[in-house]
Design a protein around this motif. Structure first.
Motif, PDB file in Angstrom:
ATOM      1  N   CYS A  49      47.847  27.649  43.760  1.00 36.20           N
ATOM      2  CA  CYS A  49      46.538  27.513  44.400  1.00 36.20           C
ATOM      3  C   CYS A  49      46.427  28.482  45.575  1.00 36.20           C
ATOM      4  O   CYS A  49      45.394  29.121  45.760  1.00 36.20           O
ATOM      5  CB  CYS A  49      46.321  26.092  44.897  1.00 36.20           C
ATOM      6  SG  CYS A  49      45.952  24.892  43.619  1.00 36.20           S
ATOM      7  N   ARG A  50      47.473  28.568  46.341  1.00 40.45           N
ATOM      8  CA  ARG A  50      47.465  29.478  47.493  1.00 40.45           C
ATOM      9  C   ARG A  50      47.375  30.934  47.052  1.00 40.45           C
ATOM     10  O   ARG A  50      46.845  31.766  47.773  1.00 40.45           O
ATOM     11  CB  ARG A  50      48.707  29.248  48.349  1.00 40.45           C
ATOM     12  CG  ARG A  50      48.649  27.948  49.117  1.00 40.45           C
ATOM     13  CD  ARG A  50      49.865  27.720  49.960  1.00 40.45           C
ATOM     14  NE  ARG A  50      49.690  26.525  50.771  1.00 40.45           N
ATOM     15  CZ  ARG A  50      50.680  25.817  51.262  1.00 40.45           C
ATOM     16  NH1 ARG A  50      51.937  26.176  51.036  1.00 40.45           N
ATOM     17  NH2 ARG A  50      50.441  24.744  51.991  1.00 40.45           N
TER      18      ARG A  50
ATOM     19  N   LYS B 217      39.594  16.312  45.926  1.00 41.88           N
ATOM     20  CA  LYS B 217      39.071  17.482  46.647  1.00 41.88           C
ATOM     21  C   LYS B 217      40.157  18.334  47.310  1.00 41.88           C
ATOM     22  O   LYS B 217      39.919  18.969  48.332  1.00 41.88           O
ATOM     23  CB  LYS B 217      38.026  17.077  47.695  1.00 41.88           C
ATOM     24  CG  LYS B 217      36.907  16.233  47.161  1.00 41.88           C
ATOM     25  CD  LYS B 217      36.040  17.025  46.240  1.00 41.88           C
ATOM     26  CE  LYS B 217      34.816  16.197  45.854  1.00 41.88           C
ATOM     27  NZ  LYS B 217      34.336  16.469  44.537  1.00 41.88           N
TER      28      LYS B 217
ATOM     29  N   GLN C   2      40.294  23.226  43.446  1.00 41.58           N
ATOM     30  CA  GLN C   2      39.079  23.497  42.699  1.00 41.58           C
ATOM     31  C   GLN C   2      39.362  24.621  41.717  1.00 41.58           C
ATOM     32  O   GLN C   2      40.306  25.390  41.899  1.00 41.58           O
ATOM     33  CB  GLN C   2      37.925  23.852  43.616  1.00 41.58           C
ATOM     34  CG  GLN C   2      38.196  25.013  44.538  1.00 41.58           C
ATOM     35  CD  GLN C   2      37.154  25.097  45.652  1.00 41.58           C
ATOM     36  OE1 GLN C   2      36.417  24.165  45.909  1.00 41.58           O
ATOM     37  NE2 GLN C   2      37.110  26.231  46.316  1.00 41.58           N
TER      38      GLN C   2
ATOM     39  N   TYR D 208      37.798  27.941  39.509  1.00 37.61           N
ATOM     40  CA  TYR D 208      36.770  28.969  39.458  1.00 37.61           C
ATOM     41  C   TYR D 208      36.812  29.608  38.090  1.00 37.61           C
ATOM     42  O   TYR D 208      37.889  29.782  37.513  1.00 37.61           O
ATOM     43  CB  TYR D 208      37.005  30.045  40.526  1.00 37.61           C
ATOM     44  CG  TYR D 208      36.659  29.569  41.915  1.00 37.61           C
ATOM     45  CD1 TYR D 208      35.383  29.748  42.433  1.00 37.61           C
ATOM     46  CD2 TYR D 208      37.603  28.939  42.712  1.00 37.61           C
ATOM     47  CE1 TYR D 208      35.058  29.293  43.700  1.00 37.61           C
ATOM     48  CE2 TYR D 208      37.292  28.492  43.979  1.00 37.61           C
ATOM     49  CZ  TYR D 208      36.021  28.675  44.468  1.00 37.61           C
ATOM     50  OH  TYR D 208      35.699  28.237  45.719  1.00 37.61           O
TER      51      TYR D 208
ATOM     52  N   HIS E 245      37.365  33.801  41.876  1.00 38.74           N
ATOM     53  CA  HIS E 245      36.721  33.205  43.044  1.00 38.74           C
ATOM     54  C   HIS E 245      35.945  34.270  43.815  1.00 38.74           C
ATOM     55  O   HIS E 245      35.043  33.959  44.573  1.00 38.74           O
ATOM     56  CB  HIS E 245      37.743  32.523  43.956  1.00 38.74           C
ATOM     57  CG  HIS E 245      38.592  33.473  44.714  1.00 38.74           C
ATOM     58  ND1 HIS E 245      39.653  34.118  44.137  1.00 38.74           N
ATOM     59  CD2 HIS E 245      38.504  33.913  45.988  1.00 38.74           C
ATOM     60  CE1 HIS E 245      40.202  34.923  45.040  1.00 38.74           C
ATOM     61  NE2 HIS E 245      39.530  34.814  46.155  1.00 38.74           N
TER      62      HIS E 245
ATOM     63  N   LYS F  61      32.389  28.534  41.122  1.00 40.75           N
ATOM     64  CA  LYS F  61      33.164  27.304  41.140  1.00 40.75           C
ATOM     65  C   LYS F  61      32.793  26.473  39.917  1.00 40.75           C
ATOM     66  O   LYS F  61      31.626  26.353  39.565  1.00 40.75           O
ATOM     67  CB  LYS F  61      32.874  26.514  42.410  1.00 40.75           C
ATOM     68  CG  LYS F  61      33.692  25.249  42.533  1.00 40.75           C
ATOM     69  CD  LYS F  61      33.324  24.485  43.784  1.00 40.75           C
ATOM     70  CE  LYS F  61      34.111  23.219  43.944  1.00 40.75           C
ATOM     71  NZ  LYS F  61      33.921  22.233  42.892  1.00 40.75           N
TER      72      LYS F  61
ATOM     73  N   ASP G 228      32.650  19.867  39.552  1.00 38.07           N
ATOM     74  CA  ASP G 228      33.648  18.801  39.452  1.00 38.07           C
ATOM     75  C   ASP G 228      33.567  18.056  38.124  1.00 38.07           C
ATOM     76  O   ASP G 228      34.586  17.730  37.518  1.00 38.07           O
ATOM     77  CB  ASP G 228      33.495  17.811  40.606  1.00 38.07           C
ATOM     78  CG  ASP G 228      33.828  18.433  41.956  1.00 38.07           C
ATOM     79  OD1 ASP G 228      34.527  19.473  41.986  1.00 38.07           O
ATOM     80  OD2 ASP G 228      33.382  17.900  42.979  1.00 38.07           O
TER      81      ASP G 228
ATOM     82  N   SER H 262      41.001  23.603  47.785  1.00 33.10           N
ATOM     83  CA  SER H 262      39.620  23.214  48.050  1.00 33.10           C
ATOM     84  C   SER H 262      39.409  23.082  49.551  1.00 33.10           C
ATOM     85  O   SER H 262      40.251  23.497  50.352  1.00 33.10           O
ATOM     86  CB  SER H 262      39.328  21.896  47.334  1.00 33.10           C
ATOM     87  OG  SER H 262      37.958  21.624  47.333  1.00 33.10           O
ATOM     88  N   GLU H 263      38.292  22.459  49.914  1.00 35.72           N
ATOM     89  CA  GLU H 263      37.925  22.360  51.323  1.00 35.72           C
ATOM     90  C   GLU H 263      38.743  21.325  52.100  1.00 35.72           C
ATOM     91  O   GLU H 263      38.818  21.372  53.316  1.00 35.72           O
ATOM     92  CB  GLU H 263      36.432  22.041  51.456  1.00 35.72           C
ATOM     93  CG  GLU H 263      36.017  20.679  50.945  1.00 35.72           C
ATOM     94  CD  GLU H 263      35.650  20.631  49.465  1.00 35.72           C
ATOM     95  OE1 GLU H 263      35.315  19.535  49.000  1.00 35.72           O
ATOM     96  OE2 GLU H 263      35.725  21.655  48.767  1.00 35.72           O
ATOM     97  N   ARG H 264      39.355  20.402  51.415  1.00 33.63           N
ATOM     98  CA  ARG H 264      40.111  19.347  52.086  1.00 33.63           C
ATOM     99  C   ARG H 264      41.472  19.872  52.532  1.00 33.63           C
ATOM    100  O   ARG H 264      42.135  20.612  51.809  1.00 33.63           O
ATOM    101  CB  ARG H 264      40.282  18.165  51.144  1.00 33.63           C
ATOM    102  CG  ARG H 264      40.799  16.931  51.809  1.00 33.63           C
ATOM    103  CD  ARG H 264      40.649  15.735  50.921  1.00 33.63           C
ATOM    104  NE  ARG H 264      41.232  14.566  51.537  1.00 33.63           N
ATOM    105  CZ  ARG H 264      41.442  13.434  50.917  1.00 33.63           C
ATOM    106  NH1 ARG H 264      41.084  13.293  49.653  1.00 33.63           N
ATOM    107  NH2 ARG H 264      41.978  12.414  51.542  1.00 33.63           N
ATOM    108  N   ASP H 265      41.895  19.494  53.719  1.00 32.63           N
ATOM    109  CA  ASP H 265      43.167  19.947  54.278  1.00 32.63           C
ATOM    110  C   ASP H 265      44.323  19.400  53.452  1.00 32.63           C
ATOM    111  O   ASP H 265      44.478  18.186  53.318  1.00 32.63           O
ATOM    112  CB  ASP H 265      43.287  19.493  55.730  1.00 32.63           C
ATOM    113  CG  ASP H 265      44.512  20.046  56.434  1.00 32.63           C
ATOM    114  OD1 ASP H 265      45.360  20.690  55.786  1.00 32.63           O
ATOM    115  OD2 ASP H 265      44.615  19.838  57.654  1.00 32.63           O
TER     116      ASP H 265
END
Length: 113
Positions: free
Chosen positions: A12-13, A52, A55, A57, A66, A71, A74, A102-105
């Motif tokens: 993901c990173r 979350k 995500q 793409y 991306h 995106k 969901d 995604s946007e969540r930490d």
């Protein structure tokens, strides 16, 4: 954190296509070997997407869609993950699926483990 979870986090990173996630996890260039990991990663990605933390793409090519793609909604994540082409490394793909944070930490997920 399990090996699958760690592998997904790293990919993901790196904004990796799904096939690269499988190649990393199996340490193989063989798509038949990769296929053995699809069920586990499908479940993990769906779970993390619902929470979350990740995500997907979709784009027409790699480098990561991306940048030029969109995106995946969901509600469409399960359908995209169930499509075998989403996981394939193709010379001329019609679609490349990339996994991203995604946007969540993410630390929230690590604390819950």
């Amino acid at each position: 954190m399990t090996e699958d979870e760690y592998c997904l986090l790293v990919n993901c990173r790196e904004l990796s296509p799904l096939w690269a996630l499988l190649a990393d996890r199996t340490q193989s260039d063989d798509p038949e070997v990769w296929a053995t990991e699809i069920p586990a990663f499908t479940e993990l990605i769906e779970r993390w997407a619902r929470l979350k933390f990740v995500q997907l793409y979709a784009g027409l090519e790699w480098p990561p869609p991306h940048v030029s793609g969109q995106k995946v909604p969901d509600d469409d994540v399960p359908e995209v993950l169930s499509d075998p082409e989403s996981w394939q490394c193709l010379d001329n793909p019609t679609r490349v699926i990339t996994v991203a944070l995604s946007e969540r930490d993410f630390s929230e997920l690590e604390e819950g483990m």
